[in-house]
Design an enzyme around this catalytic site. Structure first.
Site, mmCIF file in Angstrom:
data_model
loop_
_atom_site.group_PDB
_atom_site.id
_atom_site.type_symbol
_atom_site.label_atom_id
_atom_site.label_comp_id
_atom_site.label_asym_id
_atom_site.label_seq_id
_atom_site.Cartn_x
_atom_site.Cartn_y
_atom_site.Cartn_z
ATOM 1 N N ASP A 90 105.358 -25.250 23.171
ATOM 2 C CA ASP A 90 106.284 -26.210 23.775
ATOM 3 C C ASP A 90 107.716 -25.845 23.411
ATOM 4 O O ASP A 90 107.976 -25.158 22.421
ATOM 5 C CB ASP A 90 105.957 -27.639 23.349
ATOM 6 C CG ASP A 90 106.091 -27.854 21.843
ATOM 7 O OD1 ASP A 90 105.659 -26.964 21.073
ATOM 8 O OD2 ASP A 90 106.620 -28.899 21.432
ATOM 9 N N GLU A 155 105.027 -29.108 18.771
ATOM 10 C CA GLU A 155 105.857 -28.994 17.575
ATOM 11 C C GLU A 155 107.220 -29.648 17.746
ATOM 12 O O GLU A 155 107.760 -30.232 16.800
ATOM 13 C CB GLU A 155 106.021 -27.514 17.198
ATOM 14 C CG GLU A 155 106.662 -27.268 15.844
ATOM 15 C CD GLU A 155 108.182 -27.142 15.879
ATOM 16 O OE1 GLU A 155 108.778 -27.011 14.796
ATOM 17 O OE2 GLU A 155 108.775 -27.172 16.979
#
Length: 421
Positions: A90, A155
């Site tokens: 991400d 994250e």
């Protein structure tokens, strides 16, 4: 084959295949994996297929619906030290796309830079990991120890991608997280946790009563919760932060790295009513040599002392909450043992490729490395990106750094996991 000959072969293999590496990274950057909202699914399906094509054993599962982790395992032959390579798929959300020179998910290459959101943080690191493994395999290398490579979700929003890998049983003797360290350093990590403090009055008062509870002779008990927060609690937290800066140091982190950051305050809202409640949200960052419990108790004690020094707050004590539901941030700290054999192997690999000593330092922001470290896996942050451009407009990664990082990781795996002769 002696070590120098083997290293030369790896170097030439990566140089010859750099166009493939760049195209691979472009393809990955072109997946919009912005978080929020967290759109990792299509990119993770592509990663899983890439892992399968180089013979890794692939494990893919949803951490949240439609938001999977992907783990690839290159199984070693026997009795070698294992390595875990971790990166998040991400990327930070794009807030001002109109200011980008080129679209953030185009993956445009100009000179030796590849531009795009996530190119530095940390898709460039994932590319380095992938091509380190692929290049070793292309050279016919077989390792004795297992190599685990993780592409994790979430994250950027402190979501449990890496934690889910640990809970699924993925462990190794040494870990590397591809945080953007410029390819010249390894970093330890600060710990972070969010908290809140709330002041509540047991009654509501019209604004006209202010003169009665604030000024002489009014004989009315009362308080403005916003003012109590601003004048009593926030200064007390500032005082504790200054004490920490003076008393707690760590050789890898700059002075004053242990901080308390108020970032959101809410309360009141009606101009005709005295604010009867106020909540302050803050984040504390603490050094790896500190115990989390001791740090939290210091904050709680400081707030309680400030309340005891105020007659109204003594009667109506503040409420403290850790990881409140509105902001549930927590990451754990990590440290670096420069004498650990894994760290020494990484330092030697870096020296052999970049002809310079690997610098050791500390990151003043959160990452996933702390989860590995606190699970008993000695781990460091090491990746090709530049933290000064991560999350920024026109984020980019230096392609020479990506290639060099892949070569360093390849050398590290060869030395740490051991070749099967």
């Amino acid at each position: 084959m002696d070590s120098e000959s083997w290293r030369n072969e790896l170097h030439h293999a990566l140089e010859e295949n750099q166009d493939d590496l760049i195209a691979w990274l472009q393809a990955l950057v072109r997946f919009d994996t912005s978080n929020p909202p967290g759109r990792e699914g299509p990119a993770q399906a592509w990663i899983a297929q890439q892992f399968r094509e180089i013979g890794l054993r692939v494990d893919q599962w949803d951490v949240f619906p439609g938001r999977p982790n992907v783990v690839g395992v290159w199984k070693g032959s026997h009795n070698g030290s294992s390595a875990l390579l971790n990166g998040h798929i991400d990327v930070a959300e794009v807030l001002r796309e109109d200011l980008w020179t080129t679209p953030p998910f185009e993956g445009k290459v100009e000179g030796r830079r590849l531009y795009g959101r996530g190119s530095s943080d940390m898709k460039g690191g994932l590319a380095a990991f992938y091509f380190a493994i692929k290049s070793l395999q292309d050279l016919g290398v077989r390792l004795r120890g297992d190599v685990i490579v993780e592409s994790v979700m979430g994250e950027e929003r402190n979501e449990p991608g890496t934690l889910a890998c640990l809970e699924r049983g993925y462990r190794a003797d040494y870990g590397i997280v591809a945080e953007d360290t410029g390819g010249h350093r390894v970093f330890a990590n600060i710990g972070a946790i969010s908290g809140s403090v709330t002041i509540r009055a047991p009654y509501t008062q019209h604004v006209s009563t202010r003169i009665q509870y604030l000024h002489a002779g009014g004989q009315l008990e009362g308080a403005n919760a916003l003012e109590k927060m601003a004048l009593k609690i926030i200064p007390a937290l500032n005082e504790l932060e200054r004490h920490w800066a003076n008393q707690y140091v760590h050789p890898l982190f700059p002075a004053g790295q242990q901080i308390i950051n108020p970032f959101f305050i809410e309360g009141g809202g009606n101009p005709f009513i005295t604010p009867d409640s106020c909540t302050l949200y803050f984040t504390i960052y603490y050094l790896p040599t500190r115990k989390k419990g001791a740090v939290l108790r210091q904050v709680e004690d400081q707030i309680h002392r400030a309340a005891q020094a105020d007659l109204w707050l003594r009667a109506h004590p503040p409420e403290i909450q850790w990881k409140p539901s509105r902001f549930t941030l927590e990451t754990l700290p990590s440290d670096i043992d420069a004498n650990h054999p894994g760290t020494r192997a990484l330092m030697d690999a870096h020296q052999s490729v970049r002809h310079e000593a690997l610098q050791l330092g500390g990151l003043g922001f959160a990452s996933d490395v702390g989860w590995l470290y606190n699970a008993g896996i000695p781990s460091v942050c090491y990746g090709p990106g530049n933290p000064d451009v991560a999350h920024q407009i026109d984020e980019y990664v230096d392609l020479d750094n990506v290639i060099a990082c892949a070569e360093v990781i390849g050398n590290f795996l060869y030395m740490w996991c051991g070749p099967d002769a």
